[in-house]
Design an enzyme around this catalytic site. Structure first.
Site, PDB file in Angstrom:
ATOM      1  N   LYS A  58       0.804 119.755  74.658  1.00 14.58           N
ATOM      2  CA  LYS A  58      -0.035 120.465  75.628  1.00 14.58           C
ATOM      3  C   LYS A  58       0.628 120.506  77.005  1.00 14.58           C
ATOM      4  O   LYS A  58       0.494 121.481  77.739  1.00 14.58           O
ATOM      5  CB  LYS A  58      -1.420 119.821  75.725  1.00 14.58           C
ATOM      6  CG  LYS A  58      -2.438 120.488  74.851  1.00 14.58           C
ATOM      7  CD  LYS A  58      -2.383 120.121  73.391  1.00 14.58           C
ATOM      8  CE  LYS A  58      -1.711 121.024  72.453  1.00 14.58           C
ATOM      9  NZ  LYS A  58      -1.653 120.542  71.077  1.00 14.58           N
ATOM     10  N   GLY A 122       3.335  96.167  60.901  1.00 16.63           N
ATOM     11  CA  GLY A 122       2.344  95.319  60.245  1.00 16.63           C
ATOM     12  C   GLY A 122       2.303  95.589  58.752  1.00 16.63           C
ATOM     13  O   GLY A 122       2.348  96.744  58.318  1.00 16.63           O
ATOM     14  N   ALA A 189       4.134 128.454  59.707  1.00  9.71           N
ATOM     15  CA  ALA A 189       3.300 129.036  60.760  1.00  9.71           C
ATOM     16  C   ALA A 189       1.955 128.332  60.803  1.00  9.71           C
ATOM     17  O   ALA A 189       0.896 128.953  60.821  1.00  9.71           O
ATOM     18  CB  ALA A 189       3.121 130.538  60.516  1.00  9.71           C
ATOM     19  N   HIS A 451     -23.250 133.343  84.949  1.00 13.26           N
ATOM     20  CA  HIS A 451     -22.515 134.613  85.089  1.00 13.26           C
ATOM     21  C   HIS A 451     -21.694 134.567  86.367  1.00 13.26           C
ATOM     22  O   HIS A 451     -22.209 134.138  87.389  1.00 13.26           O
ATOM     23  CB  HIS A 451     -23.498 135.777  85.155  1.00 13.26           C
ATOM     24  CG  HIS A 451     -22.817 137.092  85.417  1.00 13.26           C
ATOM     25  ND1 HIS A 451     -22.067 137.735  84.450  1.00 13.26           N
ATOM     26  CD2 HIS A 451     -22.743 137.860  86.538  1.00 13.26           C
ATOM     27  CE1 HIS A 451     -21.576 138.863  84.967  1.00 13.26           C
ATOM     28  NE2 HIS A 451     -21.964 138.951  86.239  1.00 13.26           N
TER      29      HIS A 451
HETATM   30  P1  FAD Z   1      -0.830 108.405  64.482  1.00 13.51           P
HETATM   31  O1  FAD Z   1      -1.140 109.070  65.779  1.00 13.51           O
HETATM   32  O2  FAD Z   1       0.270 108.951  63.659  1.00 13.51           O
HETATM   33  O3  FAD Z   1      -0.574 106.882  64.837  1.00 13.51           O
HETATM   34  C1  FAD Z   1      -0.196 105.949  63.885  1.00 13.51           C
HETATM   35  C2  FAD Z   1       0.503 104.810  64.589  1.00 13.51           C
HETATM   36  O4  FAD Z   1       0.667 103.758  63.670  1.00 13.51           O
HETATM   37  C3  FAD Z   1       1.902 105.151  65.106  1.00 13.51           C
HETATM   38  O5  FAD Z   1       2.070 104.656  66.398  1.00 13.51           O
HETATM   39  C4  FAD Z   1       2.826 104.439  64.125  1.00 13.51           C
HETATM   40  O6  FAD Z   1       4.044 104.047  64.716  1.00 13.51           O
HETATM   41  C5  FAD Z   1       1.981 103.228  63.776  1.00 13.51           C
HETATM   42  N1  FAD Z   1       2.287 102.607  62.496  1.00 13.51           N
HETATM   43  C6  FAD Z   1       2.390 103.185  61.285  1.00 13.51           C
HETATM   44  N2  FAD Z   1       2.602 102.254  60.323  1.00 13.51           N
HETATM   45  C7  FAD Z   1       2.640 101.068  60.964  1.00 13.51           C
HETATM   46  C8  FAD Z   1       2.813  99.737  60.545  1.00 13.51           C
HETATM   47  N3  FAD Z   1       2.972  99.420  59.249  1.00 13.51           N
HETATM   48  N4  FAD Z   1       2.802  98.762  61.481  1.00 13.51           N
HETATM   49  C9  FAD Z   1       2.640  99.056  62.797  1.00 13.51           C
HETATM   50  N5  FAD Z   1       2.451 100.285  63.252  1.00 13.51           N
HETATM   51  C10 FAD Z   1       2.441 101.290  62.355  1.00 13.51           C
HETATM   52  N6  FAD Z   1      -4.311 116.787  66.838  1.00 13.51           N
HETATM   53  C11 FAD Z   1      -5.325 117.240  67.591  1.00 13.51           C
HETATM   54  O7  FAD Z   1      -6.475 116.876  67.337  1.00 13.51           O
HETATM   55  N7  FAD Z   1      -5.115 118.083  68.651  1.00 13.51           N
HETATM   56  C12 FAD Z   1      -3.871 118.515  68.971  1.00 13.51           C
HETATM   57  O8  FAD Z   1      -3.697 119.267  69.930  1.00 13.51           O
HETATM   58  C13 FAD Z   1      -2.776 118.065  68.196  1.00 13.51           C
HETATM   59  N8  FAD Z   1      -1.523 118.450  68.487  1.00 13.51           N
HETATM   60  C14 FAD Z   1      -0.482 117.966  67.767  1.00 13.51           C
HETATM   61  C15 FAD Z   1       0.794 118.382  68.087  1.00 13.51           C
HETATM   62  C16 FAD Z   1       1.873 117.915  67.384  1.00 13.51           C
HETATM   63  C17 FAD Z   1       3.262 118.363  67.765  1.00 13.51           C
HETATM   64  C18 FAD Z   1       1.664 116.967  66.328  1.00 13.51           C
HETATM   65  C19 FAD Z   1       2.823 116.402  65.573  1.00 13.51           C
HETATM   66  C20 FAD Z   1       0.401 116.550  65.983  1.00 13.51           C
HETATM   67  C21 FAD Z   1      -0.698 117.063  66.697  1.00 13.51           C
HETATM   68  N9  FAD Z   1      -2.004 116.691  66.378  1.00 13.51           N
HETATM   69  C22 FAD Z   1      -3.048 117.180  67.119  1.00 13.51           C
HETATM   70  C23 FAD Z   1      -2.298 115.771  65.263  1.00 13.51           C
HETATM   71  C24 FAD Z   1      -2.536 114.362  65.809  1.00 13.51           C
HETATM   72  O9  FAD Z   1      -1.396 113.959  66.520  1.00 13.51           O
HETATM   73  C25 FAD Z   1      -2.826 113.415  64.663  1.00 13.51           C
HETATM   74  O10 FAD Z   1      -3.921 113.897  63.906  1.00 13.51           O
HETATM   75  C26 FAD Z   1      -3.179 112.027  65.194  1.00 13.51           C
HETATM   76  O11 FAD Z   1      -2.136 111.507  65.967  1.00 13.51           O
HETATM   77  C27 FAD Z   1      -3.492 111.074  64.046  1.00 13.51           C
HETATM   78  O12 FAD Z   1      -3.856 109.856  64.575  1.00 13.51           O
HETATM   79  P2  FAD Z   1      -3.667 108.490  63.788  1.00 13.51           P
HETATM   80  O13 FAD Z   1      -4.112 107.428  64.728  1.00 13.51           O
HETATM   81  O14 FAD Z   1      -4.282 108.579  62.465  1.00 13.51           O
HETATM   82  O15 FAD Z   1      -2.104 108.371  63.533  1.00 13.51           O
HETATM   83  P1  AMP Z   2       0.602 122.960  58.509  1.00 13.76           P
HETATM   84  O1  AMP Z   2       0.371 122.157  57.257  1.00 13.76           O
HETATM   85  O2  AMP Z   2      -0.643 123.556  59.100  1.00 13.76           O
HETATM   86  O3  AMP Z   2       1.401 122.192  59.527  1.00 13.76           O
HETATM   87  O4  AMP Z   2       1.494 124.213  58.094  1.00 13.76           O
HETATM   88  C1  AMP Z   2       2.732 124.098  57.457  1.00 13.76           C
HETATM   89  C2  AMP Z   2       3.079 125.454  56.867  1.00 13.76           C
HETATM   90  O5  AMP Z   2       4.424 125.428  56.383  1.00 13.76           O
HETATM   91  C3  AMP Z   2       2.194 125.842  55.686  1.00 13.76           C
HETATM   92  O6  AMP Z   2       1.527 127.040  55.987  1.00 13.76           O
HETATM   93  C4  AMP Z   2       3.197 126.028  54.519  1.00 13.76           C
HETATM   94  O7  AMP Z   2       2.862 127.140  53.697  1.00 13.76           O
HETATM   95  C5  AMP Z   2       4.515 126.294  55.246  1.00 13.76           C
HETATM   96  N1  AMP Z   2       5.718 125.970  54.429  1.00 13.76           N
HETATM   97  C6  AMP Z   2       5.927 124.890  53.642  1.00 13.76           C
HETATM   98  N2  AMP Z   2       7.172 124.915  53.055  1.00 13.76           N
HETATM   99  C7  AMP Z   2       7.780 126.065  53.491  1.00 13.76           C
HETATM  100  C8  AMP Z   2       9.061 126.675  53.276  1.00 13.76           C
HETATM  101  N3  AMP Z   2      10.003 126.127  52.485  1.00 13.76           N
HETATM  102  N4  AMP Z   2       9.334 127.879  53.892  1.00 13.76           N
HETATM  103  C9  AMP Z   2       8.400 128.444  54.708  1.00 13.76           C
HETATM  104  N5  AMP Z   2       7.180 127.903  54.953  1.00 13.76           N
HETATM  105  C10 AMP Z   2       6.856 126.737  54.366  1.00 13.76           C
END
Ligand code: FAD
Ligand code: AMP
Length: 474
Positions: A58, A122, A189, A451
Site C-alpha cells: 500500500k 518454533g 492476475a 452530500h
Molecule cells: P503471516 O503474515 O504470513 O505471518 C506468519 C508469521 O509466522 C511470519 O512472520 C513467519 O515468519 C512466522 N513463522 C512461520 N512459521 C514459523 C515458525 N515455525 N516459527 C516461528 N515463526 C514462524 N491481505 C489483506 O487483507 N489486505 C491486503 O492489502 C493484502 N495485501 C497483500 C499484499 C501482498 C504483496 C501479499 C504477499 C499479501 C497481502 N495480503 C493482504 C495477505 C496478507 O498478508 C496475509 O493474509 C496475512 O499476512 C496472513 O497473516 P498470518 O498471520 O496468517 O500469516
Molecule cells: P491469486 O491466487 O489470487 O494470487 O492468483 C494467482 C493467479 O495465478 C491465479 O489466477 C492462477 O490462475 C494464476 N496462475 C497460476 N499458474 C500460472 C501459470 N503457470 N501461468 C499463468 N498464470 C498462472
C-alpha cells in the site's frame, strides 16, 4: 530455560500478534515466537502483512499513484510540472520506514501487554511444548496450556521459474526493485499481481500480466471484473488471459518467457519477472512428527469451525488454515481463539469478510456474487449506481465504476455488495455493517448519506434495488 505460559502463539503476523494481544488483554500469560528478520537482521514482528505484504504494497501503491497523477491526471486540474521524475531509492526507502514504524509498533504493543517475544523458529512438540531455535542455532523449550499456530503462508514457486531474487522475484522482491524495469512480466492476475503490476506500470514500466485462467478476476462479481478489465486496459496494463507460463529462462539479465494459449506457444522477453501465482500455507518445521496435528491435501492445518486442531489445547489461525488469505480474516480468528481459550464467546462471520484490491480504480466486495446466488437458486434483486453520476467523484476527476447491490427478492435482505471505483476500499465497510446486522437494501436506502460524498453511490445503489434511484433512470 523452562517457562510455562497460558498461551504460546507461533507466528507474529496479523493473525498471531493479534491473538497474542487479545490473550494478554484477557489476563493470560502469553508468549509469541516469530522467526521473521527485517533488513537489519533483527526480529521484525508483523509477519508477511507488515513486512512484505499489505503495508509495504500500500505504501508503494500510494507513492506510485501520486506519481501517476502528476504525470497523467493533473493537467485537467490546470496543474503542470516540468520533467517529473521518480527517485526509486527514496520511493522504496519511504516504504521501508513505514514497515519499520509498524513492526516496531507491534514490539511496543507486546511490551505494553507484557507479552514475551521469542526470536526464532518454533516447533510444536507433543504435550504443548514449543522448541524455539534462535537464529544463532541456540535452542530452548517453553510450554503452555494452549498453543496457537499462526505460521502464515509463503509464495508458490513455479518449478520452471524459480525465484532468484534478481530477475525472477516474488512479492518481497517486487517491493524492493532498485530501478523501474523497462519490461516487467507478471505471472498471475490475482490480487498481488494486479497491485504490484500497477505500482511499476505507474512508474513507467511496460507491464504484461499472464493469467492461465480464461476469465479475468473470476473471484469477483462478473460486472466488477468487466469494468476493472476495461479500466486496466485503458491504463496500458496488458493482461493476457488463458495464457499459461510454461518456461522462463534467464539470459543476460533478461527473462525469456514461453507461454501457451489457445493459439499455441508464444515468446515474451522481459527484464524482470514477478511470479504471483498464489500462496501456500507454511508449516515447514512447525510440527514434530507425533503432535497429532493434521494437514489437508493443500498443506493447510486442519481445524474445526472454532479453529481447533482436534489436539487438546492446540489451535490454528490465519493463512495457515482454510478460508481466504486475508489479514483481517486471520486477525479476527486470532481474537476469537483467544476468547474461546479464555472461556468467552468468540465469534467470526465468514460470510461478511470484505475483499479489497487496491488498484486504480479500487475493487471491493462483501457477500455473495450474482453468479453464486444464481448457482444456489436464491432469488435476488439488483441495484446499481455509477460513480459518473456522483458529484464528488466527478469533482475528483475519478468518476469511474459503480456500486452494485444484491438483495433477496422476497425479504430484501442484503446478500452481496460489489464495488469498483474511487475510495471503495473504505465504502465497503458500510455494506459489511449492514450485512452483519442482517440489514436490508431498504435499511441502507433510508439512511441519510452526506452530500456530496462517494458514499452517495451506496445510497443510490440501495434505492436502485427498489427501482427508485433519484439520480439515474431506473
Ligand atoms: P503471516 O503474515 O504470513 O505471518 C506468519 C508469521 O509466522 C511470519 O512472520 C513467519 O515468519 C512466522 N513463522 C512461520 N512459521 C514459523 C515458525 N515455525 N516459527 C516461528 N515463526 C514462524 N491481505 C489483506 O487483507 N489486505 C491486503 O492489502 C493484502 N495485501 C497483500 C499484499 C501482498 C504483496 C501479499 C504477499 C499479501 C497481502 N495480503 C493482504 C495477505 C496478507 O498478508 C496475509 O493474509 C496475512 O499476512 C496472513 O497473516 P498470518 O498471520 O496468517 O500469516
Ligand atoms: P491469486 O491466487 O489470487 O494470487 O492468483 C494467482 C493467479 O495465478 C491465479 O489466477 C492462477 O490462475 C494464476 N496462475 C497460476 N499458474 C500460472 C501459470 N503457470 N501461468 C499463468 N498464470 C498462472
Amino acid at each position: 530455560m523452562s517457562d510455562k505460559f497460558d498461551v504460546i502463539v507461533i507466528g507474529a503476523g496479523p493473525a498471531g500478534y493479534v491473538a497474542a494481544i487479545r490473550a494478554a488483554q484477557l489476563g493470560l500469560k502469553t508468549a509469541c515466537v516469530d522467526a521473521f528478520a527485517g533488513k537489519d537482521g533483527k526480529q521484525a514482528l508483523g509477519g508477511t502483512c507488515l513486512n512484505v505484504g499489505c503495508i509495504p504494497s500500500k505504501a508503494l501503491l500510494d507513492s506510485s499513484r501520486q506519481f501517476h497523477n502528476l504525470t497523467h491526471n493533473f493537467a485537467v486540474h490546470g496543474i503542470s510540472a516540468d520533467n517529473p521524475r521518480i527517485d526509486v531509492a527514496t520511493f522504496v526507502g519511504r516504504k521501508d520506514k513505514i514497515v519499520k514504524q509498524f513492526t516496531g509498533g507491534v514490539s511496543q504493543l507486546f511490551k505494553a501487554n507484557k507479552i514475551t517475544p521469542f526470536f526464532g523458529t518454533g516447533k510444536l512438540l507433543k504435550g504443548n511444548s514449543v522448541e524455539v531455535t534462535a537464529p544463532d542455532g541456540g535452542k530452548q523449550t517453553i510450554s503452555a496450556t494452549n498453543v496457537i499456530l499462526a505460521s502464515g503462508s509463503v509464495p508458490i514457486e513455479l518449478p520452471f521459474a524459480k525465484f532468484d531474487g534478481k530477475n525472477i522475484v516474488d512479492n518481497a522482491g517486487a517491493l524492493d526493485l532498485t530501478e523501474v524495469p523497462k519490461r516487467l512480466g507478471v505471472i498471475g492476475a490475482g490480487v498481488i499481481g494486479l497491485e504490484l503490476g500497477s505500482v511499476w506500470k505507474r512508474l513507467g514500466a511496460d507491464v504484461t500480466i499472464l493469467e492461465a485462467l480464461p476469465d479475468f478476476l473470476s473471484v469477483a462479481d462478473a460486472d466488477v471484473a468487466k469494468i476493472a478489465a476495461r479500466e486496466f486496459a485503458k491504463q496500458g496494463l496488458t493482461i493476457k488471459l488463458g495464457a499459461k507460463l510454461t518456461k522462463a529462462d534467464v539470459k543476460k539479465n533478461e527473462v525469456e518467457l514461453t507461454y501457451e494459449d489457445k493459439d499455441g506457444a508464444h515468446q515474451l522477453t522481459v527484464d524482470k519477472l514477478l511470479v504471483a501465482v498464489g500462496r501456500r500455507a507454511y508449516t515447514t518445521g512447525l510440527l514434530a512428527d507425533d503432535t497429532g496435528v493434521k494437514l489437508d491435501e493443500r498443506g493447510r492445518i486442519v481445524v474445526d469451525e472454532h479453529n481447533h486442531t482436534g489436539v487438546d489445547g492446540v489451535w490454528a489461525i490465519g493463512d495457515a488454515v482454510r478460508g481466504p488469505m486475508l489479514a483481517h480474516k486471520g486477525s479476527e480468528e486470532g481474537v476469537a481463539v483467544a476468547e474461546w481459550i479464555a472461556g468467552k464467546a468468540g465469534h467470526i462471520n465468514y460470510d461478511t469478510i470484505p475483499w479489497v484490491i487496491y488498484t486504480e480504480p479500487e475493487i471491493a466486495w462483501a457477500g455473495k456474487t450474482e453468479k453464486e446466488l444464481k448457482d444456489a437458486g436464491i432469488p435476488y434483486k439488483v441495484g446499481t449506481f455509477p460513480f459518473a453520476a456522483i458529484g464528488r467523484a466527478v469533482a475528483m476527476n475519478e468518476a469511474v465504476g459503480q456500486v452494485k447491490m444484491l438483495a433477496h427478492a422476497e425479504t430484501d435482505r442484503l446478500l452481496g455488495v460489489h464495488m469498483v471505483g474511487p475510495g471503495v476500499s473504505e465504502l465497503i465497510a458500510e455494506a459489511v455493517v449492514t450485512m452483519e446486522f442482517k440489514g436490508s437494501a431498504e435499511d441502507l436506502a433510508r439512511i441519510v448519506h452526506a452530500h456530496p460524498t462517494l458514499s452517495e453511490a451506496v445510497h443510490e445503489a440501495a434505492l436502485s434495488v427498489d427501482k427508485r434511484a433519484i439520480h439515474k433512470g431506473n
